[in-house]
Design an enzyme around this catalytic site. Structure first.
Site: not given
Ligand code: FAD
Length: 404
Positions: A35, A224, A301, A110
């Site tokens: 990463e 939400y 993605d 998330r």
């Protein structure tokens, strides 16, 4: 016969990369995740997880951890942002939903989902997690793949590589080279605020557990609760009249205020509490089929960036991960496993990419178009999942999209 263990490098430690690492390790292989950021993390906003994602999370062994903080909303409601009237709603907890989908519809922060995946990766003895490694280049021979990094001259050798490096994937650029992502000229402002920090009508509204989409001309607002209802997530999206590919000075806060000025009281009450610290231009790409390049494969993605209107980008990355894990469990050679994974995934991901654009257009209709949309949708019952069932149907039971 179980294939002998491989060493698989995963580039990118987002939701897609960590899910892939987990799925591949659970299939008996050794995984190294690289990463570029100094720490693994996600941004401070919410995420909808349709039942196809909950099934994938169950297969990855993290559904219980995610459910501990996620909210299971009772309904998914579309409201008209101008009139304030309900257009249509789906019942997400009733018998019709449960018998058709089996797995819950969840909304989560998330960070909570990413944290659950990260904790499971950290606990897995076959996964090594490396940060501060920006992949700049890749070289492969018939036997191995080597990754090059910006920060160090050291190379990482692996039997195969999963490119989960997101919308602006470096590996996709090297291998597919299909140009820059496509900007939709829409921009999002988003974030989740403590419910306790809200007052008046918004404090009351933020106790609503449903997912609410306020649809208006060239704009919408999604709301939400997340994290056991302690935080309220809001995403305001609109099309800018000042899009300029060479500038960041479009889709500004002033435009946000202007675009939402004619909306109903509930939307106008909510707007001051939409996070403004960062704007998110919204991009996708056209579908491609060449996800596999010998011993390198695309995922998430990097493979299928889509507009968020069906709330499926991360859900599809989770489906990818499960399919990849299964393929690497069943095939000895990475090239064969990757081909089998791509054969299962490319068509479905392409259909969702394409339909996400269409759903955005329906959501953002104006005038007569919006009137007709509202009329058509108002006839549906909250138990009628026929239009969306193919999207929400599970990773292991993939169905083709209906013919448009
Ligand atoms: P990313 O999250 O982009 O992760 C890529 C990772 O790779 C990052 O950690 C990055 O730092 C790292 N990286 C990049 N380049 C390199 C490199 N060269 N070397 C090493 N590391 C690298 N999806 C849903 O399912 N439900 C929703 O409700 C939903 N809502 C959305 C709302 C908005 C406004 C937006 C914009 C998107 C939404 N999505 C939603 C889509 C979802 O956020 C994405 O599809 C998903 O996060 C993609 O995950 P990923 O891991 O593939 O990519």
């Amino acid at each position: 016969m179980t294939p002998s263990p491989l060493h698989i490098a995963v580039v990118g430690g987002g939701i897609g990369g960590l899910a892939a690492a987990l799925a591949v390790a659970r299939s008996g292989h050794r995984v190294t995740v690289v990463e570029r950021a100094a720490r693994f993390g996600e941004i401070g906003a919410g995420l909808q997880l349709a039942p196809n994602a909950s099934l994938a999370l169950e297969e990855l062994g993290v559904l219980d951890a995610v459910r501990r903080s996620a909210v299971a909303p009772p309904r998914l409601v579309m409201m008209d942002a101008l009139t304030g009237k309900q257009v249509t709603a789906l019942d997400l907890r009733g018998d019709a939903y449960r018998s058709r989908f089996k797995h819950p519809y969840l909304v989560t922060h998330r960070t909570d989902l990413h944290g659950a995946l990260l904790a499971a990766c950290e606990e897995h003895p076959s996964i090594t997690l490396l940060t501060g490694r920006t992949v700049t280049d890749v070289a492969q021979t018939p036997a191995e793949v080597r990754l090059h990094f910006a920060e160090t001259p050291e190379r990482l050798a692996a039997d195969a590589v999963v490119a989960a490096d997101g919308l602006r994937s470096r590996l996709r650029q090297i291998l597919v080279n299909d140009g820059a992502p496509v900007c939709s000229k829409y921009v999002a402002y988003r974030g989740a605020l403590p419910v306790t920090s809200m007052t008046g009508a918004m404090a009351q509204h933020a106790t609503t557990e449903s997912v609410i989409v306020w649809a208006g001309p060239r704009m919408h607002l999604v709301q939400y609760p997340v994290r056991r209802g302690e935080l309220y997530n809001q995403v305001a999206v609109f099309e800018s009249d000042h899009y300029d590919p060479d500038s960041d000075d479009w889709g500004t806060e002033a435009e946000l205020e202007e675009r939402f000025a004619g909306s109903c009281d509930a939307v106008r009450d909510a707007l001051p509490l939409v996070a403004r610290d960062r704007r998110w231009p919204l991009f996708d790409r056209l579908p491609i089929t060449d996800w596999v390049h010998d011993r390198i494969v695309l995922l998430g993605d990097a493979a299928h960036p889509m507009l968020q209107y069906l709330a499926q980008g991360a859900c599809q990355a989770l489906e990818d991960a499960v399919a990849l894990g299964r393929a690497l469990r069943d095939h000895g050679r990475p090239e064969e496993a990757f081909a089998s994974y791509a054969a299962l995934r490319t068509g479905r991901a392409a259909s969702i990419q394409t339909n996400a654009r269409r759903f955005g257009e329906i959501c953002h209709l104006d005038g007569m178009g919006a009137f007709l949309r509202n009329q058509l949708l108002s006839d549906r019952t909250p138990e009628d999942f026929d239009d969306i069932a193919w999207v929400w149907t599970s990773a292991g039971d993939l169905q083709p999209a209906p013919t448009p």
